[in-house]
Scaffold this motif. Structure first.
Motif, PDB file in Angstrom:
ATOM      1  N   GLY A  59       0.772  -1.229   0.000  1.00  0.00           N
ATOM      2  CA  GLY A  59       0.000   0.000   0.000  1.00  0.00           C
ATOM      3  C   GLY A  59       0.807   1.285   0.000  1.00  0.00           C
ATOM      4  O   GLY A  59       0.237   2.370   0.086  1.00  0.00           O
ATOM      5  N   GLY A  60       2.141   1.165  -0.092  1.00  0.00           N
ATOM      6  CA  GLY A  60       2.957   2.370  -0.127  1.00  0.00           C
ATOM      7  C   GLY A  60       3.696   2.681   1.160  1.00  0.00           C
ATOM      8  O   GLY A  60       4.330   3.735   1.265  1.00  0.00           O
ATOM      9  N   TRP A  61       3.668   1.771   2.128  1.00  0.00           N
ATOM     10  CA  TRP A  61       4.396   2.007   3.375  1.00  0.00           C
ATOM     11  C   TRP A  61       5.890   2.198   3.133  1.00  0.00           C
ATOM     12  O   TRP A  61       6.568   2.895   3.882  1.00  0.00           O
ATOM     13  CB  TRP A  61       4.164   0.855   4.354  1.00  0.00           C
ATOM     14  N   THR A  62       6.425   1.569   2.101  1.00  0.00           N
ATOM     15  CA  THR A  62       7.837   1.783   1.758  1.00  0.00           C
ATOM     16  C   THR A  62       7.988   2.636   0.506  1.00  0.00           C
ATOM     17  O   THR A  62       8.978   3.348   0.357  1.00  0.00           O
ATOM     18  CB  THR A  62       8.577   0.442   1.552  1.00  0.00           C
ATOM     19  N   ALA A  63       7.013   2.589  -0.407  1.00  0.00           N
ATOM     20  CA  ALA A  63       7.125   3.315  -1.671  1.00  0.00           C
ATOM     21  C   ALA A  63       6.708   4.775  -1.561  1.00  0.00           C
ATOM     22  O   ALA A  63       7.179   5.614  -2.329  1.00  0.00           O
ATOM     23  CB  ALA A  63       6.274   2.621  -2.741  1.00  0.00           C
ATOM     24  N   LEU A  64       5.822   5.104  -0.608  1.00  0.00           N
ATOM     25  CA  LEU A  64       5.291   6.459  -0.493  1.00  0.00           C
ATOM     26  C   LEU A  64       5.536   7.121   0.858  1.00  0.00           C
ATOM     27  O   LEU A  64       5.807   8.322   0.924  1.00  0.00           O
ATOM     28  CB  LEU A  64       3.776   6.452  -0.767  1.00  0.00           C
ATOM     29  N   LEU A  65       5.409   6.358   1.934  1.00  0.00           N
ATOM     30  CA  LEU A  65       5.508   6.961   3.268  1.00  0.00           C
ATOM     31  C   LEU A  65       6.822   7.697   3.514  1.00  0.00           C
ATOM     32  O   LEU A  65       6.809   8.799   4.081  1.00  0.00           O
ATOM     33  CB  LEU A  65       5.285   5.902   4.352  1.00  0.00           C
TER      34      LEU A  65
END
Length: 266
Positions: free
Chosen positions: A154-160
């Motif tokens: 969900g983006g915890w590494t890609a967006l956060l």
């Protein structure tokens, strides 16, 4: 208040309403705390595509029914599957979640997300796609991956890390910390707090809808993250998630999580 564009059916998992240039999309699986399943995410993608193609829409609000914004992937749905069926399901749900996040990021109109309660697991990606996040006093954010035995999605590494910084994002996930609304605001994850975040999000969206549309669109395009780079990060999350979900430790973690929840509800 926004008026429904169509009468919602009993099985609708995402409702769409519109009013004065603002489209309001509402996750409507409150009986399961809006836990994510493929059908909900596919409906969300359909509704996002509809509003993206509507020239009359100048801002979008994403909200949710019930006391929780979303508790992420439905653990019971994962636990009910084994072997290749589990891998296929994991690839489907995480894949469609990531496509939904990318759809939201690609919107040329402002996206305001209203968070009234807990956000856990992959549902954080729906928040990270926002231009403005309005949160209520009961809002909180938690990963749960290292506790349950999943890999981040969900983006915890890609967006956060883009939002709160790499070190803070890593520490947060590894310690499985629950971040309450005030700290989330300090970190820049929440832009505004309100006693009624859904009502306030609609007010913010209405204000944004009154701005000069061409200027808003060009500002969004210039400020938007490189979507190809985000997709690469989300694709990496998907592969790691699928590799982890079939392990013995993930199976044990799911059973422990569901057992603990059953005791709380007894």
């Amino acid at each position: 208040m926004p008026q429904p564009v169509s009468a919602p059916g009993r099985h609708d998992l995402v409702r769409r309403q519109s009013h004065e240039g603002v489209a309001v999309l509402t996750l409507s699986r409150a009986e399961r705390h809006n836990a994510l399943v493929p059908e909900l995410l596919e409906q969300l993608r359909t509704e996002v595509a509809t509003v993206a193609a509507d020239p009359g829409v100048r801002a979008v609000v994403l909200s949710a029914d019930g006391p929780s914004f979303s508790t992420g992937g439905d653990v019971a749905a994962f636990a009910s599957r084994e072997g290749t069926e589990l891998e296929t399901y994991a690839r489907r749900i995480v894949g469609v979640l990531h496509e939904a996040v990318l759809d939201l990021l690609a919107l040329d109109v402002p996206l305001v997300v209203a968070v009234q309660g807990p956000v856990t697991g992959g549902s954080l990606g729906l928040v990270l796609a926002a231009d403005v996040v309005v949160a209520g006093p009961r809002a909180s954010f938690a990963p749960w991956y290292v506790r349950v035995g999943f890999s981040p999605d969900g983006g915890w590494t890609a967006l956060l890390p883009r939002r709160v910084g790499h070190a803070r994002a890593a520490t947060w996930q590894l310690t499985n910390r629950t971040v309450e609304v005030d700290l989330a605001a300090q970190w820049g994850l929440v832009d505004e707090t309100a006693d009624d975040p859904r009502a306030r999000a609609l007010e913010v969206a209405r204000d944004l809808a009154r701005m000069v549309p061409g200027a808003v669109t060009r500002t969004k395009r210039l400020m938007r993250s490189d979507l190809d780079d985000v997709r690469r990060g989300l694709d990496a999350e998907l592969e790691e998630f699928v590799a982890q979900i079939g392990t013995d430790e993930a199976r044990a973690g799911m059973q422990a999580f569901l057992g603990h929840r059953a005791q709380e509800q007894a």
